[in-house]
Scaffold this motif. Structure first.
Motif, PDB file in Angstrom:
ATOM      1  N   GLY A 168      -2.263   3.984   4.735  1.00 50.08           N
ATOM      2  CA  GLY A 168      -3.335   3.059   5.084  1.00 50.08           C
ATOM      3  C   GLY A 168      -3.277   1.797   4.251  1.00 50.08           C
ATOM      4  N   VAL A 169      -3.538   0.686   4.907  1.00 47.96           N
ATOM      5  CA  VAL A 169      -3.352  -0.621   4.289  1.00 47.96           C
ATOM      6  C   VAL A 169      -4.526  -1.019   3.395  1.00 47.96           C
ATOM      7  N   GLY A 170      -5.664  -0.336   3.518  1.00 44.22           N
ATOM      8  CA  GLY A 170      -6.847  -0.763   2.769  1.00 44.22           C
ATOM      9  C   GLY A 170      -7.605   0.389   2.138  1.00 44.22           C
ATOM     10  N   LYS A 171      -6.953   1.122   1.233  1.00 41.22           N
ATOM     11  CA  LYS A 171      -7.640   2.260   0.597  1.00 41.22           C
ATOM     12  C   LYS A 171      -8.646   1.737  -0.433  1.00 41.22           C
ATOM     13  N   THR A 172      -9.842   2.300  -0.435  1.00 45.98           N
ATOM     14  CA  THR A 172     -10.825   1.912  -1.449  1.00 45.98           C
ATOM     15  C   THR A 172     -10.611   2.753  -2.707  1.00 45.98           C
ATOM     16  N   GLU A 173     -11.231   2.309  -3.821  1.00 47.77           N
ATOM     17  CA  GLU A 173     -11.116   3.095  -5.061  1.00 47.77           C
ATOM     18  C   GLU A 173     -11.727   4.477  -4.879  1.00 47.77           C
ATOM     19  N   ARG A 174     -12.834   4.511  -4.147  1.00 45.60           N
ATOM     20  CA  ARG A 174     -13.474   5.810  -3.904  1.00 45.60           C
ATOM     21  C   ARG A 174     -12.515   6.743  -3.161  1.00 45.60           C
ATOM     22  N   GLU A 175     -11.839   6.210  -2.157  1.00 40.42           N
ATOM     23  CA  GLU A 175     -10.894   7.047  -1.400  1.00 40.42           C
ATOM     24  C   GLU A 175      -9.737   7.504  -2.291  1.00 40.42           C
ATOM     25  N   MET A 176      -9.291   6.588  -3.170  1.00 41.32           N
ATOM     26  CA  MET A 176      -8.214   6.972  -4.095  1.00 41.32           C
ATOM     27  C   MET A 176      -8.662   8.107  -5.007  1.00 41.32           C
ATOM     28  N   GLU A 177      -9.884   7.977  -5.523  1.00 46.84           N
ATOM     29  CA  GLU A 177     -10.415   9.034  -6.403  1.00 46.84           C
ATOM     30  C   GLU A 177     -10.451  10.368  -5.682  1.00 46.84           C
ATOM     31  N   GLU A 178     -10.963  10.342  -4.457  1.00 50.10           N
ATOM     32  CA  GLU A 178     -11.068  11.589  -3.689  1.00 50.10           C
ATOM     33  C   GLU A 178      -9.692  12.204  -3.463  1.00 50.10           C
ATOM     34  N   ALA A 179      -8.732  11.353  -3.161  1.00 51.43           N
ATOM     35  CA  ALA A 179      -7.383  11.861  -2.890  1.00 51.43           C
ATOM     36  C   ALA A 179      -6.717  12.371  -4.162  1.00 51.43           C
TER      37      ALA A 179
END
Ligand SMILES: *Cc1c(COP(=O)(O)O)cnc(C)c1O
Length: 440
Positions: free
Chosen positions: A120-131
């Motif tokens: 995905g071209v636009g991962k948020t910090e929150r999404e990164m944390e979750e992953a």
């Protein structure tokens, strides 16, 4: 040996052995279940999927790739229903996700971190944390800035991010619509080819980042081998440069998705030839190959069932007005996509008509100027190849509840998503606690 004279070689398969969508005197079936029966029990519009068709497609692709160290990571966005995800997990696949919501679904369907690649071209910090918390197998990173942010997030969490760089291989692909091309020069996806080496160098030095692979995804509904071959050759070239410049060894090559299925008759990819071509190219590379098929696994495993509401003529044209519209199946109006449409019960007479929905937009159509069965009010139509990018793109536009999804498995079927209710439409709205007058 053992051949029965009662079952000549070209006889139609018995109902119980049918896979996908086929026709008998009962009309169209999904596997062994008449679509008419599903429409009666579940109403219309309604999405119907064949579990066996998904299994068959998975088997074909696995067979074509058996000479490679590989894993299929199903692209969740094509059809993200939990029942479909579970079915695909049971077949042995991992997943490719493009959002935190898809991560949530994947985990809910029983996948674990090592089964998941995050694109995905636009991962948020929150999404990164979750992953990172889920310990995903790898992040497909699409820019240098994203790499820095991922490094900072991982560092903050005391975590470690495995990264593949998504390369824009700058190959032009010929897909039916330009919206489904992603690997050309000047597109928002991936790192421009001539900057990848510099980004890789930066990545090698960043804390909490381990660079383990390269990734590409050149588009969708690709029926030729050339874009894959050209893209892979460019990735292999980069791999050599990165490995010697960074003194590292890359272990993964993710070649994305995009394999075409037949919407009409001859636009599918030849999966055997595809397997052979990439095995020739990658077989001796000591790389684990990841593929992210979406449409290929589920596209032709689904139909949208819809009932004819009205017929009318206007401006010398025939219109068939159905109870499914662009909010249920967006592809015709969004991509000008072709979906084969046929009557569930054979009509025997044809006409040419526009098949349109009830939504108040001129762009609300399922087919234009189409040679089609001459259906009348209450007849059922099956809109084919609706298993991918169908329900997932459905919306509530015009305050239309989204349709149910039904999964057929051999001779049984189950509702895997209920039809939305009017209450569902307003559930997240804060004024919704006030019930309409007259209702307790
Ligand atoms: C959409 C997408 C896919 C799947 O594409 P299909 O054409 O459905 O196979 C795979 N990988 C990425 C990164 C995607 O965005």
């Amino acid at each position: 040996m053992g051949k029965s004279v009662l079952t000549p070689k070209n006889a139609a398969p018995a109902r119980a052995e049918r896979i996908g969508f086929s026709r008998t005197v009962e009309g169209l079936l999904c596997d062994a279940v008449p679509l008419e029966r599903i429409a009666t029990e579940c109403g219309t519009p309604c999405y119907v999927y064949s579990a066996n068709q998904i299994r068959t497609q998975y088997g074909k692709l696995e067979e074509a790739l058996r000479g490679l160290d590989h894993r299929l990571h199903y692209s969740v966005k094509a059809n993200s229903n939990l029942a479909i995800l579970r079915l695909i997990r049971e077949l042995g696949a991992g997943v490719d996700i493009v959002s935190g919501g898809e991560l949530y679904r994947a985990l809910a369907a029983g996948f674990s971190g090592e089964d998941i690649v995050f694109s995905g071209v636009g991962k948020t910090e929150r999404e990164m944390e979750e992953a990172l918390r889920a310990r995903v197998l790898l992040f497909n990173v699409e820019s240098e800035q994203e790499l820095h942010v991922l490094s900072a997030v991982a560092k903050r969490m005391g975590a470690h991010a495995s990264v593949a760089l998504r390369v824009n291989p700058e190959v032009m692909v010929d897909t039916p619509h330009h919206y489904t091309r992603t690997g050309g020069k000047g597109m928002k996806f991936g790192i421009p080819f001539d900057e990848v080496l510099a980004v890789a160098r930066a990545g090698v030095d960043l804390p909490n980042i381990e660079l383990i692979g390269l990734d590409m995804h050149v588009g969708s509904q690709i029926s030729q081998l050339a874009p894959y071959e050209a893209g892979l050759q460019r990735l292999l070239h980069l791999r050599g440069e990165i490995e010697s410049a960074g003194n590292i060894r890359l272990r993964y090559l993710d070649m994305g998705g995009g394999l075409a299925v037949a919407y009409e008759l001859d636009d599918a990819i030849d999966v055997g030839a595809f397997g052979k071509a990439i095995t020739d190219l990658l077989g001796s590379q000591r790389l684990r190959i990841l593929l992210e098929p979406g449409r290929f696994l589920v596209g032709n495993a689904g139909v949208l069932l819809t009932r004819v509401l009205y017929r009318k003529r206007s401006g010398g044209k025939n219109f068939i007005i159905t109870d499914a519209g662009m909010n249920d199946l967006l592809r015709p109006s969004h991509y000008n996509a072709y979906h084969r449409i046929e009557a569930v019960k054979q009509i025997g007479v044809g006409t040419v008509a526009d098949v349109v929905g009830p939504v108040c937009e001129s762009g609300d159509f399922l087919a234009l100027d189409r040679q089609i069965d001459d259906v009348v009010r209450d007849d059922l139509l099956a809109v084919h190849s609706a298993g991918a990018y169908g329900f997932v793109m459905a919306s509530n536009y015009n305050s239309r509840p989204r349709p149910p999804e039904v999964l057929v498995d051999g001779s049984t079927f189950q509702v895997i998503t209920q039809r939305e209710s009017y209450e569902d439409l307003v559930r997240a709205e804060l004024a919704a606690e006030r019930q309409p007058k007259g209702k307790k």
